[in-house]
Structure formats: C-alpha cells, structure tokens
Design a protein around this motif. Sequence first.
Motif, PDB file in Angstrom:
ATOM      1  N   GLY A 192       0.821  -1.204   0.000  1.00  0.00           N
ATOM      2  CA  GLY A 192       0.000   0.000   0.000  1.00  0.00           C
ATOM      3  C   GLY A 192       0.853   1.250   0.000  1.00  0.00           C
ATOM      4  O   GLY A 192       1.843   1.355  -0.724  1.00  0.00           O
TER       5      GLY A 192
ATOM      6  N   GLY B  73       3.648  -1.064  -3.662  1.00  0.00           N
ATOM      7  CA  GLY B  73       2.770   0.077  -3.474  1.00  0.00           C
ATOM      8  C   GLY B  73       3.414   1.390  -3.839  1.00  0.00           C
ATOM      9  O   GLY B  73       4.276   1.471  -4.721  1.00  0.00           O
TER      10      GLY B  73
ATOM     11  N   GLU C  30      -6.544  -0.062  -5.240  1.00  0.00           N
ATOM     12  CA  GLU C  30      -7.060  -0.893  -4.150  1.00  0.00           C
ATOM     13  C   GLU C  30      -7.096  -2.358  -4.554  1.00  0.00           C
ATOM     14  O   GLU C  30      -6.757  -3.254  -3.762  1.00  0.00           O
ATOM     15  CB  GLU C  30      -8.454  -0.425  -3.749  1.00  0.00           C
TER      16      GLU C  30
ATOM     17  N   PHE D 286      -3.547  -3.762  -4.535  1.00  0.00           N
ATOM     18  CA  PHE D 286      -3.102  -4.023  -3.162  1.00  0.00           C
ATOM     19  C   PHE D 286      -3.692  -5.337  -2.656  1.00  0.00           C
ATOM     20  O   PHE D 286      -2.999  -6.149  -2.020  1.00  0.00           O
ATOM     21  CB  PHE D 286      -3.522  -2.892  -2.223  1.00  0.00           C
TER      22      PHE D 286
ATOM     23  N   VAL E 254      -3.732   0.740   3.016  1.00  0.00           N
ATOM     24  CA  VAL E 254      -4.534   1.098   1.847  1.00  0.00           C
ATOM     25  C   VAL E 254      -4.724   2.607   1.767  1.00  0.00           C
ATOM     26  O   VAL E 254      -4.463   3.338   2.724  1.00  0.00           O
ATOM     27  CB  VAL E 254      -5.897   0.380   1.874  1.00  0.00           C
ATOM     28  N   THR E 255      -5.207   3.093   0.623  1.00  0.00           N
ATOM     29  CA  THR E 255      -5.371   4.529   0.428  1.00  0.00           C
ATOM     30  C   THR E 255      -6.825   4.991   0.505  1.00  0.00           C
ATOM     31  O   THR E 255      -7.093   6.190   0.513  1.00  0.00           O
ATOM     32  CB  THR E 255      -4.775   4.968  -0.917  1.00  0.00           C
TER      33      THR E 255
END
Length: 475
Positions: free
Chosen positions: A140, A163, A199, A202, A224-225
């Motif tokens: 991520g 990531g 997403e 990831f 995660v973002t």
Amino acid sequence: MKLSGKQTLTLALCGTSVVLAHAGEKSEKAKSNKTNIIYILADDLGYGDLSCYGQTKFATPNLDALATQGLRFTNHYAGCTVSAPSQCSLMTGLHTGHAPIRGNNSVRIDGEVYDTALPEKYKTVAECLKEQDYTTACIGKWGLGGPGTEGHPNNQGFDYFYGHLGQGHAHFYYPQFMFENDQKITLNIDPKEKKYYSEDLFMEKATRFIMENKDQPFFLYLSVTIPHAELIVPDDELEKFKGMYDEPSPWPPGQHYAGEFGGQPYPRAAFAAMITRLDGDVGRIRQLLEELGIDQNTLIIFTSDNGPHKEGGADPEFFNSGGGLRGIKRDLYEGGIRVPMIAYWPGVIQPGRTIDMPSAFWDVLPTFCEISGAKIPKGLDGISFLPDLKGKKRKEHDYFYWEFHESPSQAVRRGNWKAVRKNIESDPATELYDLSVDPGEADNIAVSYPNIVTKLEKLMKVSHTNDTQWKFPEN
C-alpha cells in the motif's frame, strides 16, 4: 484477455478454495505458537465512517462483524493528524515529540516527489518481528522514504513491498506506476484508460502474500489509500450508490484529484462506494484466512491514520465522518486524531467487548513485540495493549502528546483533561476541555482551571525534543 485487479483477486480466491477443498486438512501453520499479524491502515477514515461507530448513511457489514466478534476501541489515537508522522509513530513506538518524522515533508528523487526518509537507526515494528522469524510485507502507501533511501521499506525490516513510495502518488487510484520492492512497475500510462485500480492491486498482492506464507509466521502491514481523495471507484461499486444521496455539486473538471480527468459528478456516492469496497476486501481477507485454516492463529487489526479529510469533494459533515467529534485532518482536536480501531483474534479476544482506556499508535510496536516474543526496544513512548486484547488490566499512560508542524500546534491528554494549542505562532493561548463531559470539545474551560492548564503546558514543553529538521516555535 487482460483481467482487472478485481477479477484477478476473485480468481485467486476461487482457486484457493478449490485447492483447499482437496487438501482436506488445515495448514501446519495453525498448529504453531507464533501468531500471524495483519494490520490494516485506512487513509483518512474518520471515527464515524464505520457503521459500528455510528455511520448511518451506508453500511460496513464486514467490519461490523469483526467488531461484534472481536474488540472495539473507543479511545484510540493516531500518531498525528497527517499521514507520514502518523506512520512514523506506528513504526517506531514514538510520539511526534520524539519521532524522527514529524510532518509531511517532500524530497525529489529522479524527478519524482517522495517523502523524508526514516533514519536507519530507528528500529521498526517489522525489524522487531523479523527477529522472531516472521516474514514481513508492507503493501500500500509508504510515506517514510523513497527509492534508494534508508527509509525504503526493504531497509526497514520488510521482506516484501508493493505500493506507493511517495504519498503524492497515492492521491490517485489509477496511478502511472507502483514499486515492487525496488523495481518501478509501469501501470496506467494514460490514467484516462483506468485499467488498474490501486485498491484491487493491493488486495491481489496481499492475498498472494498470505497464501504464500500460510505455513510460517507472517506480518502483513496493509496500508490502503481508501478513502483519501481522489473520490473515484470502479463503476460496479459506484452504480450501487448513484441516486442514493442528494449530490449538492459535482467535483468539477480541471481541479485536483478526480476532477483532473472529467470531474466526479457523484462525490457522495463515490465516497460511500469506496469505503464499501474496502469493507468487502476486509471480508475477503477474513474468508481467505478461514479457508487456509489459519484464522484462529491470526490477529487482525483495522484502524485509520488520522481523521477525515475535506478534499476533492469529500463531505465529512454530510456523513458525520468525525462521529460528533470536533475537527478533521490537520486538527489536533479529537476529530483529527481519534480513530476507529477494531481487533479480531479468535480464541483470545472475548467477542463483543469495547475498550474505553486510551491508547495510541506508539503502543503498537510494544504490543506486537509482546505478542511475538520479541524484545521491546528501550526508550519507547508506547505501552503494550496486549492485556486489553486478553481482557486483562494493563498499565495506563500518564498522558498522550501530539504536535503538528504545518501550522505549529500541540495537544496533550491526561486522564479526561485535553489541552490544545491550535497555532502557537499566531494564537499561543491554551484551550482546555474535559472529555468526560465534552468529547466534542465545544466548551473551552481554560479560564476556570488555570492550575490544570499550567500542568498540561508543562507536559507540552517536556514532551517536545528539539530537532534541526523539524523546527518548532519556542513553547
């Protein structure tokens, strides 16, 4: 035919189910004494953005189930009110008065913008766990050092990284490139094509890491973002929410984030859809653990790096993202730093409990050390919350401290007293709140309790150590 990230993930999970059906027995890993650890860090998710924390405009059933069958923390705090220093507190066990990274500060490498590197001398969570033979992965967003620096995840105890090495790149969900370890991987050359949603990438890498390491102890840091701006999600998720909310105005073309490529006509729907997608991904991770037979030997923690943002069309007021707490990202009021945290550990955590005792990101390192049997480094600000997980009494913090460098601010919490200096340079006055009766920090009672204010100001002074890279006004 090229598959999307979501399709690849679905096939991977289906394939896993078939293999496991033929296996007929649980992995030998489930019999070992080492506990797997999965730490999931959302980006700018507010205290009220999960339905188990009061969200009413959309549901998060998988995270709700995790809370119902696990442990919900009601007074957990991020390391800071923006990403990089929050991650640093998490990784090093130090609050922002002592940590080496105290703000979002960019550096340029090979024409791209990355983040100030975490110095090698600081021991991270991953390095501690590797001493106990854990295989480690960071998947991520990483905001603690770019390619070729001492802060790169591979130089900070992570065996595997996939990531973003720069936070600016993590602002967009159809990125032009990612890094896999030290290799730059080209993705969406033209972001308008929207081939690879970050997403989904990831999650594909995370599930693969879990499957490949099911027979040995592992630590997965899944940063995660979602739901950081931009507000954009694949159409299959967005369609479920179109028309559900009154959209006051679209996010216009030509603006930063999603507007750069045609705007976002459904910003509220997109926000709800993004968190729903993340909730579903957490559910899929849990399902995979069960299929692999290692769920009983795995601790899952879910939390957020700071409070909700108000960028790119995000509307924290509409969604009550702060859960009734004052402030958002970049504030040191509760809404900027208090975050949801859920812990799930079958057989260890008694289901359905809540923990009101305050804790913070700098407690994670000593907690994971205690779980794994690793030696806890000296000089930390954190205290292990493993007793909380086991339903036992633990040592309490004397106080908690934060500082923020973009607009020099400080905050300290001691018991139920909370002091805030929101901009030391322009307004050095200290505000005081009693969180036991005023969790929304609406009533500044500093004038009524000058002795308390003086004591908390002394804590602010002693908690801050000078750092030439992170200059701070005299306090």
